[in-house]
Design a protein around this motif. Structure first.
Motif, PDB file in Angstrom:
ATOM      1  N   LEU A  53       5.333  38.866  11.767  1.00 32.17           N
ATOM      2  CA  LEU A  53       3.790  38.306  10.918  1.00 32.17           C
ATOM      3  C   LEU A  53       3.318  40.464  11.488  1.00 32.17           C
ATOM      4  CD1 LEU A  53       2.239  35.128  10.983  1.00 32.17           C
ATOM      5  CD2 LEU A  53       3.169  36.268   8.913  1.00 32.17           C
ATOM      6  N   ALA A  54       2.879  40.106  12.393  1.00 34.50           N
ATOM      7  CA  ALA A  54       2.669  41.353  13.174  1.00 34.50           C
ATOM      8  C   ALA A  54       3.078  42.665  13.009  1.00 34.50           C
ATOM      9  CB  ALA A  54       1.804  41.292  14.342  1.00 34.50           C
TER      10      ALA A  54
ATOM     11  N   LEU B 101       4.877  43.098  10.369  1.00 36.99           N
ATOM     12  CA  LEU B 101       5.097  43.269   9.216  1.00 36.99           C
ATOM     13  C   LEU B 101       3.918  43.853   8.569  1.00 36.99           C
ATOM     14  CD1 LEU B 101       6.903  42.807   7.156  1.00 36.99           C
ATOM     15  CD2 LEU B 101       5.794  40.661   6.351  1.00 36.99           C
ATOM     16  N   LYS B 102       3.008  43.448   9.569  1.00 31.49           N
ATOM     17  CA  LYS B 102       1.431  44.087   8.806  1.00 31.49           C
ATOM     18  C   LYS B 102       1.056  44.939   9.122  1.00 31.49           C
ATOM     19  CE  LYS B 102      -3.102  42.340   8.693  1.00 31.49           C
ATOM     20  NZ  LYS B 102      -3.581  40.933   7.778  1.00 31.49           N
ATOM     21  N   LYS B 103       2.120  45.843  10.480  1.00 35.66           N
ATOM     22  CA  LYS B 103       1.836  47.521  11.417  1.00 35.66           C
ATOM     23  C   LYS B 103       2.679  48.234  10.149  1.00 35.66           C
ATOM     24  CE  LYS B 103      -0.435  46.945  15.578  1.00 35.66           C
ATOM     25  NZ  LYS B 103      -1.521  47.535  15.558  1.00 35.66           N
TER      26      LYS B 103
ATOM     27  N   HIS C 264       3.559  47.680   7.604  1.00 38.61           N
ATOM     28  CA  HIS C 264       3.050  47.794   5.807  1.00 38.61           C
ATOM     29  C   HIS C 264       1.601  48.388   5.726  1.00 38.61           C
ATOM     30  CE1 HIS C 264       0.231  45.342   2.457  1.00 38.61           C
ATOM     31  NE2 HIS C 264       1.986  45.945   1.575  1.00 38.61           N
ATOM     32  N   GLY C 265       0.706  48.110   6.307  1.00 32.26           N
ATOM     33  CA  GLY C 265       0.187  49.470   6.399  1.00 32.26           C
ATOM     34  C   GLY C 265      -0.597  50.683   6.899  1.00 32.26           C
TER      35      GLY C 265
ATOM     36  N   ASP D 288       2.022  52.695  15.113  1.00 33.04           N
ATOM     37  CA  ASP D 288       2.070  51.731  14.349  1.00 33.04           C
ATOM     38  C   ASP D 288       3.140  51.849  13.543  1.00 33.04           C
ATOM     39  OD1 ASP D 288      -0.647  51.960  14.801  1.00 33.04           O
ATOM     40  OD2 ASP D 288      -1.142  52.009  12.378  1.00 33.04           O
TER      41      ASP D 288
ATOM     42  N   GLY E 142       5.275  48.165  14.781  1.00 28.43           N
ATOM     43  CA  GLY E 142       5.412  47.152  14.227  1.00 28.43           C
ATOM     44  C   GLY E 142       7.653  47.398  14.435  1.00 28.43           C
TER      45      GLY E 142
ATOM     46  N   HIS F  16      -0.058  36.810   3.982  1.00 32.47           N
ATOM     47  CA  HIS F  16      -0.739  38.140   5.230  1.00 32.47           C
ATOM     48  C   HIS F  16      -0.725  39.460   4.589  1.00 32.47           C
ATOM     49  CE1 HIS F  16      -1.012  38.059   9.658  1.00 32.47           C
ATOM     50  NE2 HIS F  16       0.645  39.162   9.209  1.00 32.47           N
ATOM     51  N   LEU F  17      -0.853  39.674   4.252  1.00 32.37           N
ATOM     52  CA  LEU F  17      -0.191  41.412   3.640  1.00 32.37           C
ATOM     53  C   LEU F  17      -1.168  41.131   2.304  1.00 32.37           C
ATOM     54  CD1 LEU F  17       3.799  42.221   3.371  1.00 32.37           C
ATOM     55  CD2 LEU F  17       1.203  42.571   5.738  1.00 32.37           C
ATOM     56  N   GLY F  18      -2.179  40.180   2.468  1.00 34.25           N
ATOM     57  CA  GLY F  18      -3.307  39.885   1.671  1.00 34.25           C
ATOM     58  C   GLY F  18      -2.516  40.426  -0.790  1.00 34.25           C
TER      59      GLY F  18
END
Length: 381
Positions: A221-222, A224-226, A228-229, A246, A250, A310-312
């Motif tokens: 999760l951490a 993927l978020k890094k 993706h952003g 990042d 990630g 999780h990614l909005g």
């Protein structure tokens, strides 16, 4: 469902920081000790770009001898690994340093193992067949994708096109160093493909059928978020320090995740594209991600929905797949198999070869059949 009992392993020492390669001798001093001979494994592109210079200068200034092997190629064949082993033995290597993309790091892992162990390379293929010991091993990635710096896995090409994996704890490095400065000049296409590769690692680790666990879940999760952003920013502006850091972090987090909760059918279907058509590994994964996720949806919808949320995004498989397709389009990489030289006549062979990657298919949340594999290829032809 997640089992109540699980095991988790990773490398014992990770150092991240821009400019870290310039401090390599100091960072690695506790590991290197009184040893003097460092065998550096890389490829010609990385060497010509000057990406090994800071690390080699740091080591040489500390009085170490550095021998450079720069003949690694993508999807490294067995012959390259054995040639590197021979060069390392002739040099009297005491420490192995892998600096480059996943192929260089994978090669370095196996060289360190071959030099420290009495096993032959053929004895090492498979899961937990490589037992060690090995030489001290340092890994420094120059791409943000494979996560090889924190995985116990090396993937080699055997014969004309068959990819064989070595997966064993002995392949975990002693030290992984992340230096974002080494990724500033990474071309847009490579940044995109390797970045999506890392996102696939996180997605497949989170949905791994057999060894999914709470620690890998948190890392996936951490990571993927890094990723993706940062991926679109890193592709637009390769010198954006925050985005590059990042991306590296990630990829590392996703690597730690899938090292313990292994990947599934996306990777299994991607492997023949690399072996037969020499499509870069990251791009192969990016191509096969949408159809495999759609195929898996009936078994993994709740988990894909959690990832999307999780990614909005809209909490569904479709929400996740649509976003991954949007990113591929945004960063400008190929999205159809015909764009990489695959024709309809090639699909049966690809599907048959994918079905041989049983060590990964067992991790897929839904059983993959030959017919389904071919349908996944057809969906993105």
């Amino acid at each position: 469902m997640t089992a109540s009992a699980f095991s988790f392993r990773t490398v014992p020492h990770i150092h991240a920081g821009a400019g870290a390669a310039r401090q390599l001798a100091r960072l690695a001093a506790p590991l290197i000790g009184s040893r003097k001979r460092v065998f550096l494994v890389t490829d010609q592109g990385v060497r010509k770009a000057g990406l090994i210079d800071a690390a080699t200068a740091s080591l040489e200034e500390a009085g170490l001898q550095v021998e450079i092997y720069d003949r690694v190629v993508a999807d490294p064949p067995k012959s390259v690994v054995l040639e590197a082993e021979d060069k390392a033995r002739g040099f009297g290597a005491e420490v192995v340093l892998g600096l480059g993309g996943g192929s260089s790091m994978d090669t370095a892992k196996v060289v360190a193992l071959l030099l420290g162990s009495s096993q032959t390379l053929d004895d090492m293929y498979g899961v937990n067949n490589a037992t060690g010991p090995r030489l001290p091993l340092i890994l420094i990635p120059t791409t943000a994708g494979t996560g090889s710096e924190v995985t116990p896995i090396s993937v080699l090409t055997v014969g004309e096109s068959t990819k064989m994996g070595i997966n064993a704890p002995a392949l975990y490095a002693d030290l992984a160093v992340l230096d974002a400065e080494l990724t500033y000049g990474l071309p847009r296409a490579v940044t995109a493909a390797t970045g999506i590769d890392a996102m696939v690692h996180a997605i497949e680790a989170y949905t791994s059928k057999i060894e999914k666990n709470p620690v890998s879940d948190a890392l996936a999760l951490a990571g993927l978020k890094k990723l993706h952003g940062a991926i679109e920013t890193a592709c637009r502006d390769g010198s954006d320090r925050q985005a590059r850091e990042d991306m590296l972090l990630g990829a590392l987090l996703a690597g730690q995740a899938f090292a313990n909760a292994p990947v599934g059918a996306v990777h299994a279907l991607a492997y023949p594209l690399g072996g037969v058509f020499h499509v870069p590994h990251g791009l192969s994964n990016s191509l096969m991600l949408p159809p495999v996720l759609r195929y898996n949806a009936s078994a993994a919808e709740p988990l894909y929905a959690e990832l999307a949320s999780h990614l909005g995004l809209h909490a569904s498989t479709d929400g996740l797949v649509t976003e991954m397709e949007r990113i591929a389009d945004s960063v400008g990489i190929e999205t159809r198999l015909t764009q990489v030289g695959v024709s309809h006549n090639d699909l049966p062979r690809l599907a048959e070869e994918a079905m041989e990657v049983k060590r990964l298919l067992v991790n897929n949340p839904r059983e993959m059949t030959l017919e389904a594999a071919q349908a996944c290829y057809e969906a993105v032809l």
